[in-house]
Design an enzyme around this catalytic site. Structure first.
Site, short mmCIF file in Angstrom:
data_model
loop_
_atom_site.label_atom_id
_atom_site.label_comp_id
_atom_site.label_asym_id
_atom_site.label_seq_id
_atom_site.Cartn_x
_atom_site.Cartn_y
_atom_site.Cartn_z
CB THR A 46 55.10 -6.45 -21.08
OG1 THR A 46 56.38 -6.97 -21.40
CG2 THR A 46 55.03 -4.98 -21.47
CB SER A 78 78.96 -21.16 -5.56
OG SER A 78 79.14 -20.00 -6.34
N GLY A 135 70.24 -7.75 -13.80
CA GLY A 135 69.16 -7.69 -14.78
C GLY A 135 69.43 -8.55 -15.99
CB SER A 138 72.60 -13.96 -12.39
OG SER A 138 71.90 -13.15 -11.46
CD GLU A 171 63.63 -15.39 -9.41
OE1 GLU A 171 64.27 -16.15 -10.14
OE2 GLU A 171 63.99 -14.22 -9.17
CG ASP A 183 63.83 -12.97 -16.29
OD1 ASP A 183 63.55 -12.28 -17.28
OD2 ASP A 183 63.97 -12.51 -15.15
CE1 TYR A 232 59.66 -7.73 -11.84
CE2 TYR A 232 58.49 -9.19 -10.34
CZ TYR A 232 58.86 -8.84 -11.62
OH TYR A 232 58.41 -9.59 -12.69
C1 GLA Z 1 62.55 -9.36 -13.93
C2 GLA Z 1 61.53 -10.50 -13.85
C3 GLA Z 1 60.84 -10.73 -15.19
C4 GLA Z 1 60.31 -9.42 -15.77
C5 GLA Z 1 61.38 -8.33 -15.72
C6 GLA Z 1 60.85 -7.01 -16.15
O1 GLA Z 1 63.62 -9.74 -14.76
O2 GLA Z 1 62.15 -11.69 -13.44
O3 GLA Z 1 59.80 -11.67 -15.05
O4 GLA Z 1 59.14 -9.02 -15.13
O5 GLA Z 1 61.94 -8.19 -14.43
O6 GLA Z 1 60.48 -7.06 -17.48
#
Ligand code: GLA
Length: 381
Positions: A46, A78, A135, A138, A171, A183, A232
Site C-alpha cells: 500500500t 561487516s 522482509g 534489514s 535503495e 521501511d 517487486y
Molecule cells: C518492501 C518495501 C516497502 C513495501 C513492502 C510491501 O518491504 O521496501 O516499501 O512496499 O515491501 O508492503
C-alpha cells in the site's frame, strides 16, 4: 527460486561494538548507531500506492560504529557478512547496484553527498541481528544506521522524513529496488511500545499503543527471494498501470464501489492487484480501531483477511508462507497471521496471546519463531 538462510542471533550492545571497533581499527569509534528492523502488522503493497501502513520497529537491529577518516573513502567491515572487509570510494566507484551488501552504505554516502551534506570518509563497523532479506527491513536498517553514522561524523542532523527519503533513494538507485517509504520511515520514526500508523501520502504519523496482552510473533520461513530481481518492481508497475486506467493519481484514491464498476475495463490480474490495495487500506484502519478497543480477536481476523488478499488478489505469497499461516491458525491463543513485507518468501507476523509463541514454535518446526517487542526508531547511542 528461494534459498534457505538462518541468521544467528547475536547480542549487540554499544560497549561491545565500540570494543570491537577499537580492536579492528586501532582507535575508538566517534559514534555508535542502532537502527532497528521492522515488522509490518498490516498494510503491505500500500505504501507506494499512497496508502496506509502499520509497522512496528523490532528489538533486533543493525548497528554501525564509525569514526571519520582524513580522506573521502569508506572502510566497511561487516561482522554479519563473514567478517568481510572492503574499502570503497563513493566518488570514484560511482552509482548503480552491484549486488553486494556494500551497495547500501555506498549508496547512502553518494546520495547524502549529492544532496550537499558534508559527508567525509569514515571507518565503519557493521553488525546486525536482523535476518537478512527476510522482509524485516534489514536493508532499511543498514541504510538508516549508515546515514546517521555518516551525518554524526559530519556534525550534521537531518529531520526524520528527509532522512527516510534519502535512504529510500539510496535503495532505489544503488540496490535497484523501487521500494516505498514504509521501511525507512518506520526504522527512523517508530516509538517503543507502539505501532506506527503512517499515511504514505502526507507522511503523517500516529503512534498507536499496542495492548499489553498482544504479543507480536514472527515466523521466518527461511525462504529468500531478492526483491531486486524484478518481482517487486512488477507489482509497482501493475499498480501504477491500474491507477492510470482508473483515472486516479494513485490507488489510494479508488473506492471499492469505483473498482466494482470498472470490473470489465481492467485486465483481471490488474483488477485483483487494485482490489488488494483498496481493501488493504481499509483493513489498516480497521486494525487500528480494533487495537484501540483491545479487541484482539477482531484484530486477528483482519490480519488473516489481509493474508488471504495478499495470497489470492495480490499474488505475492508462496507455499511456505501459506503453510505457516495455516499452522498458526490452529494454535490456541493465536488471533491471526499474515505474510509481512514485500513477499515471495520471508516472514509471517502473528498477533497472539502471551505464551502462544512457544506453542507456535513447536507446531511450525523448521521455521525460526520469535516474539518482538515494539522498539524505538534509530538512535545515535
Ligand atoms: C518492501 C518495501 C516497502 C513495501 C513492502 C510491501 O518491504 O521496501 O516499501 O512496499 O515491501 O508492503
Amino acid at each position: 527460486m528461494g534459498m534457505v538462510v538462518h541468521a544467528p542471533r547475536r547480542r549487540l550492545t554499544r560497549t561491545a561494538l565500540a570494543e570491537r571497533f577499537s580492536s579492528r581499527f586501532g582507535r575508538p569509534p566517534a559514534h555508535v548507531v542502532r537502527a532497528p528492523g521492522r515488522v509490518n502488522l498490516i498494510g503491505d503493497h500500500t505504501d507506494y500506492n499512497d496508502g496506509f501502513v502499520l509497522p512496528i520497529a523490532i528489538d533486533r537491529a543493525t548497528w554501525v560504529a564509525a569514526a571519520p577518516r582524513a580522506d573521502r573513502r569508506l572502510h566497511l567491515l561487516s561482522e554479519q557478512m563473514s567478517g568481510e572487509d572492503i574499502e570503497v570510494d563513493p566518488a570514484v566507484d560511482g552509482g548503480g547496484p552491484r549486488g553486494h551488501w556494500s551497495d547500501y552504505p555506498r549508496g547512502v554516502a553518494c546520495v547524502l553527498r549529492a544532496a550537499s551534506y558534508p559527508i567525509g570518509g569514515a571507518d565503519l563497523l557493521v553488525a546486525s541481528d536482523v535476518p537478512v532479506g527476510g522482509g524485516l527491513s534489514s536493508s532499511a536498517a543498514l541504510e538508516v544506521a549508515t546515514a546517521l553514522a555518516l551525518l554524526a561524523c559530519a556534525g550534521t542532523r537531518v529531520e526524520p522524513a528527509t532522512l527516510a527519503r534519502l535512504c529510500q533513494q539510496a535503495e532505489h538507485d544503488f540496490a535497484g529496488t523501487p521500494c516505498g517509504i514504509m521501511d525507512q520511515l518506520a526504522v527512523v520514526a517508530a516509538r517503543a511500545g507502539h505501532a506506527m500508523l503512517l499515511d504514505c501520502r502526507s507522511l503523517a504519523i500516529r503512534h498507536v499503543p499496542l495492548p499489553e496482552t498482544a504479543d507480536v510473533v514472527v515466523c521466518d520461513s527461511g525462504v529468500r527471494h531478492a526483491l531486486a530481481d524484478g518481482a517487486y518492481a512488477r507489482c509497482r508497475e501493475d499498480c501504477a498501470e491500474a491507477a492510470r486506467m482508473l483515472g486516479v493519481t494513485a490507488l489510494r484514491d479508488v473506492t471499492a464501489a469505483h473498482l466494482d464498476a470498472e470490473l470489465d475495463r481492467l485486465p483481471p490480474p490488474l483488477w485483483r492487484r487494485a482490489r488488494h490495495v483498496v481493501s488493504e487500506n481499509a483493513r489498516v484502519l480497521e486494525l487500528v480501531e480494533a487495537l484501540a478497543r483491545d479487541d484482539l480477536e477482531r484484530a486477528g481476523r483482519v490480519m488473516t483477511a489481509s493474508h488471504a488478499s495478499l495470497r489470492d488478489d495480490f499474488a505475492v505469497s508462496g507455499p511456505e508462507i501459506d503453510r505457516l499461516v495455516v499452522l498458526a491458525a490452529a494454535v490456541p491463543g493465536v488471533h491471526g497471521s499474515r505474510l509481512t513485507g514485500g513477499g515471495f518468501g520471508g516472514c509471517t507476523v502473528s498477533l497472539a496471546a502471551p505464551d502462544a509463541a512457544v506453542l507456535l514454535a513447536e507446531r511450525v518446526g523448521t521455521a525460526s519463531v520469535f516474539r518482538c517487542t515494539p522498539a524505538a526508531g534509530a538512535q545515535v547511542t
